[in-house]
Motif scaffolding. Structure first.
Motif, PDB file in Angstrom:
ATOM      1  N   PRO A  94      50.001  42.387  88.936  1.00 60.58           N
ATOM      2  CA  PRO A  94      48.771  42.050  88.263  1.00 60.58           C
ATOM      3  C   PRO A  94      47.742  41.879  89.305  1.00 60.58           C
ATOM      4  CG  PRO A  94      50.132  40.177  88.495  1.00 60.58           C
ATOM      5  CD  PRO A  94      50.878  41.321  89.083  1.00 60.58           C
ATOM      6  N   VAL A  95      46.672  41.273  89.132  1.00 64.26           N
ATOM      7  CA  VAL A  95      45.915  40.813  90.268  1.00 64.26           C
ATOM      8  C   VAL A  95      44.434  40.641  90.012  1.00 64.26           C
ATOM      9  CG1 VAL A  95      47.485  41.213  92.116  1.00 64.26           C
ATOM     10  CG2 VAL A  95      46.248  43.108  91.229  1.00 64.26           C
ATOM     11  N   PHE A  96      43.778  39.739  90.653  1.00 65.24           N
ATOM     12  CA  PHE A  96      42.443  39.768  91.204  1.00 65.24           C
ATOM     13  C   PHE A  96      41.186  39.534  90.360  1.00 65.24           C
ATOM     14  CE2 PHE A  96      45.311  43.256  91.789  1.00 65.24           C
ATOM     15  CZ  PHE A  96      46.114  42.709  92.730  1.00 65.24           C
ATOM     16  N   ALA A  97      40.206  38.843  90.817  1.00 60.44           N
ATOM     17  CA  ALA A  97      38.862  38.654  90.248  1.00 60.44           C
ATOM     18  C   ALA A  97      37.879  38.539  91.396  1.00 60.44           C
ATOM     19  CB  ALA A  97      38.813  37.397  89.394  1.00 60.44           C
ATOM     20  N   GLY A 105      61.150  51.100  89.385  1.00 55.84           N
ATOM     21  CA  GLY A 105      60.938  52.499  89.737  1.00 55.84           C
ATOM     22  C   GLY A 105      59.624  52.784  90.438  1.00 55.84           C
ATOM     23  N   TYR A 106      58.805  51.782  90.641  1.00 54.58           N
ATOM     24  CA  TYR A 106      57.528  51.934  91.351  1.00 54.58           C
ATOM     25  C   TYR A 106      57.662  51.444  92.786  1.00 54.58           C
ATOM     26  CZ  TYR A 106      54.965  52.511  86.950  1.00 54.58           C
ATOM     27  OH  TYR A 106      54.496  52.966  85.758  1.00 54.58           O
ATOM     28  N   GLY A 107      56.964  52.104  93.701  1.00 59.37           N
ATOM     29  CA  GLY A 107      56.717  51.554  95.020  1.00 59.37           C
ATOM     30  C   GLY A 107      55.329  50.937  94.947  1.00 59.37           C
ATOM     31  N   TRP A 108      55.145  49.740  95.487  1.00 55.38           N
ATOM     32  CA  TRP A 108      53.837  49.104  95.419  1.00 55.38           C
ATOM     33  C   TRP A 108      53.378  48.615  96.783  1.00 55.38           C
ATOM     34  CZ3 TRP A 108      53.714  44.072  97.026  1.00 55.38           C
ATOM     35  CH2 TRP A 108      54.874  43.299  96.886  1.00 55.38           C
ATOM     36  N   THR A 109      52.066  48.584  96.934  1.00 56.98           N
ATOM     37  CA  THR A 109      51.428  48.078  98.150  1.00 56.98           C
ATOM     38  C   THR A 109      50.220  47.243  97.739  1.00 56.98           C
ATOM     39  OG1 THR A 109      52.081  50.010  99.444  1.00 56.98           O
ATOM     40  CG2 THR A 109      50.249  48.710 100.305  1.00 56.98           C
ATOM     41  N   LEU A 110      50.042  46.104  98.376  1.00 55.75           N
ATOM     42  CA  LEU A 110      48.845  45.282  98.220  1.00 55.75           C
ATOM     43  C   LEU A 110      48.226  45.126  99.597  1.00 55.75           C
ATOM     44  CD1 LEU A 110      50.197  42.337  96.008  1.00 55.75           C
ATOM     45  CD2 LEU A 110      49.042  44.412  95.242  1.00 55.75           C
ATOM     46  N   VAL A 111      46.927  45.356  99.693  1.00 57.02           N
ATOM     47  CA  VAL A 111      46.210  45.148 100.946  1.00 57.02           C
ATOM     48  C   VAL A 111      45.086  44.154 100.665  1.00 57.02           C
ATOM     49  CG1 VAL A 111      44.867  46.202 102.798  1.00 57.02           C
ATOM     50  CG2 VAL A 111      46.780  47.460 101.770  1.00 57.02           C
ATOM     51  N   LEU A 112      45.086  43.043 101.393  1.00 45.44           N
ATOM     52  CA  LEU A 112      44.106  41.977 101.200  1.00 45.44           C
ATOM     53  C   LEU A 112      43.222  41.859 102.429  1.00 45.44           C
ATOM     54  CD1 LEU A 112      47.153  40.977 100.223  1.00 45.44           C
ATOM     55  CD2 LEU A 112      45.801  39.137  99.298  1.00 45.44           C
ATOM     56  N   ASN A 113      41.922  41.738 102.217  1.00 46.31           N
ATOM     57  CA  ASN A 113      40.978  41.524 103.301  1.00 46.31           C
ATOM     58  C   ASN A 113      41.021  40.052 103.688  1.00 46.31           C
ATOM     59  OD1 ASN A 113      38.306  40.714 104.454  1.00 46.31           O
ATOM     60  ND2 ASN A 113      37.945  42.907 104.295  1.00 46.31           N
ATOM     61  N   GLN A 114      41.303  39.743 104.956  1.00 52.71           N
ATOM     62  CA  GLN A 114      41.431  38.361 105.427  1.00 52.71           C
ATOM     63  C   GLN A 114      40.130  37.572 105.298  1.00 52.71           C
ATOM     64  OE1 GLN A 114      44.167  36.621 106.457  1.00 52.71           O
ATOM     65  NE2 GLN A 114      45.029  37.582 108.263  1.00 52.71           N
ATOM     66  N   ASP A 115      38.972  38.234 105.421  1.00 50.79           N
ATOM     67  CA  ASP A 115      37.690  37.522 105.417  1.00 50.79           C
ATOM     68  C   ASP A 115      37.204  37.138 104.025  1.00 50.79           C
ATOM     69  OD1 ASP A 115      37.475  37.590 108.197  1.00 50.79           O
ATOM     70  OD2 ASP A 115      36.521  39.567 108.137  1.00 50.79           O
ATOM     71  N   GLY A 170      38.886  38.047 100.898  1.00 53.81           N
ATOM     72  CA  GLY A 170      39.901  37.972  99.864  1.00 53.81           C
ATOM     73  C   GLY A 170      39.985  39.184  98.950  1.00 53.81           C
ATOM     74  N   LYS A 171      39.135  40.183  99.159  1.00 55.29           N
ATOM     75  CA  LYS A 171      39.200  41.374  98.300  1.00 55.29           C
ATOM     76  C   LYS A 171      40.555  42.045  98.453  1.00 55.29           C
ATOM     77  CE  LYS A 171      34.311  42.236  98.079  1.00 55.29           C
ATOM     78  NZ  LYS A 171      33.213  43.141  98.447  1.00 55.29           N
ATOM     79  N   LEU A 172      41.022  42.603  97.358  1.00 56.52           N
ATOM     80  CA  LEU A 172      42.352  43.173  97.312  1.00 56.52           C
ATOM     81  C   LEU A 172      42.323  44.542  96.651  1.00 56.52           C
ATOM     82  CD1 LEU A 172      45.603  41.497  96.375  1.00 56.52           C
ATOM     83  CD2 LEU A 172      44.871  43.471  95.090  1.00 56.52           C
ATOM     84  N   ILE A 173      43.102  45.450  97.202  1.00 57.79           N
ATOM     85  CA  ILE A 173      43.361  46.736  96.553  1.00 57.79           C
ATOM     86  C   ILE A 173      44.875  46.898  96.523  1.00 57.79           C
ATOM     87  CG2 ILE A 173      43.113  49.240  96.650  1.00 57.79           C
ATOM     88  CD1 ILE A 173      40.448  48.830  98.049  1.00 57.79           C
ATOM     89  N   GLY A 174      45.384  47.224  95.348  1.00 55.02           N
ATOM     90  CA  GLY A 174      46.809  47.423  95.184  1.00 55.02           C
ATOM     91  C   GLY A 174      47.094  48.792  94.618  1.00 55.02           C
ATOM     92  N   SER A 175      48.292  49.283  94.884  1.00 57.66           N
ATOM     93  CA  SER A 175      48.697  50.564  94.299  1.00 57.66           C
ATOM     94  C   SER A 175      50.139  50.464  93.848  1.00 57.66           C
ATOM     95  CB  SER A 175      48.541  51.706  95.305  1.00 57.66           C
ATOM     96  OG  SER A 175      49.435  51.530  96.389  1.00 57.66           O
ATOM     97  N   MET A 176      50.407  51.178  92.768  1.00 61.78           N
ATOM     98  CA  MET A 176      51.763  51.346  92.250  1.00 61.78           C
ATOM     99  C   MET A 176      51.956  52.847  92.089  1.00 61.78           C
ATOM    100  SD  MET A 176      51.665  48.410  89.302  1.00 61.78           S
ATOM    101  CE  MET A 176      53.167  48.985  88.566  1.00 61.78           C
ATOM    102  N   CYS A 199      41.698  37.587  95.957  1.00 61.11           N
ATOM    103  CA  CYS A 199      42.604  36.459  96.047  1.00 61.11           C
ATOM    104  C   CYS A 199      41.916  35.299  96.757  1.00 61.11           C
ATOM    105  CB  CYS A 199      43.867  36.839  96.843  1.00 61.11           C
ATOM    106  SG  CYS A 199      44.833  38.148  96.087  1.00 61.11           S
ATOM    107  N   VAL A 200      42.315  34.085  96.401  1.00 57.54           N
ATOM    108  CA  VAL A 200      41.815  32.883  97.062  1.00 57.54           C
ATOM    109  C   VAL A 200      43.017  32.045  97.503  1.00 57.54           C
ATOM    110  CG1 VAL A 200      39.629  32.818  95.801  1.00 57.54           C
ATOM    111  CG2 VAL A 200      41.620  31.649  94.855  1.00 57.54           C
TER     112      VAL A 200
END
Length: 128
Positions: A12-15, A94-104, A106-112, A125-126
């Motif tokens: 799931p994720v993110f606002a 059955g999915y491979g997933w990746t989440l990448v979060l910006n340290q500064d 909190g913006k996030l982009i995820g893929s499945m 993310c906070v």
């Protein structure tokens, strides 16, 4: 069928919340803003997480190495952190997933990704 599987998955994720700064947080609370589902060149749809059958909230626990969604919890298999980003990876349903979060901020982009296509998730993310 893809949306049903995604609704079960814990990615799931993110606002939006600018300037969060993830620092050395042990856990994050994330909400999703936008989901894009690509089943092929002619099969692209996007919308709000609830419209796309995706959870809207998740908790990332670095100490337990897991991501907990509204219905499921999945282990983080790969976790890398540098001064700019946090990268998390795993597999589920059955999915491979990746989440990448910006340290500064909190913006996030995820893929499945599976053999049928890809789903991209955008949000933030906070620290919790």
């Amino acid at each position: 069928m893809r949306r049903l599987l995604c609704s079960l998955c814990c990615l799931p994720v993110f606002a939006y919340a600018a300037g969060t700064g993830l620092g050395d947080a042990n856990a994050l609370l994330c909400t999703s803003q936008l989901v894009v589902d690509v089943g092929g060149p002619q099969d692209i749809s996007s919308g709000l997480p609830a419209e796309m059958g995706m959870p809207t909230i998740m908790r990332v626990d670095f100490q337990k190495k897991q991501v907990a969604g509204e219905k499921r919890t999945t282990p983080i298999k790969v976790m890398e952190r540098d001064e700019k980003r946090i990268t998390l990876q795993g597999t589920e349903l059955g999915y491979g997933w990746t989440l990448v979060l910006n340290q500064d901020d909190g913006k996030l982009i995820g893929s499945m990704v599976d053999e049928l296509g890809a789903i991209a998730i955008f949000g933030v993310c906070v620290p919790q």
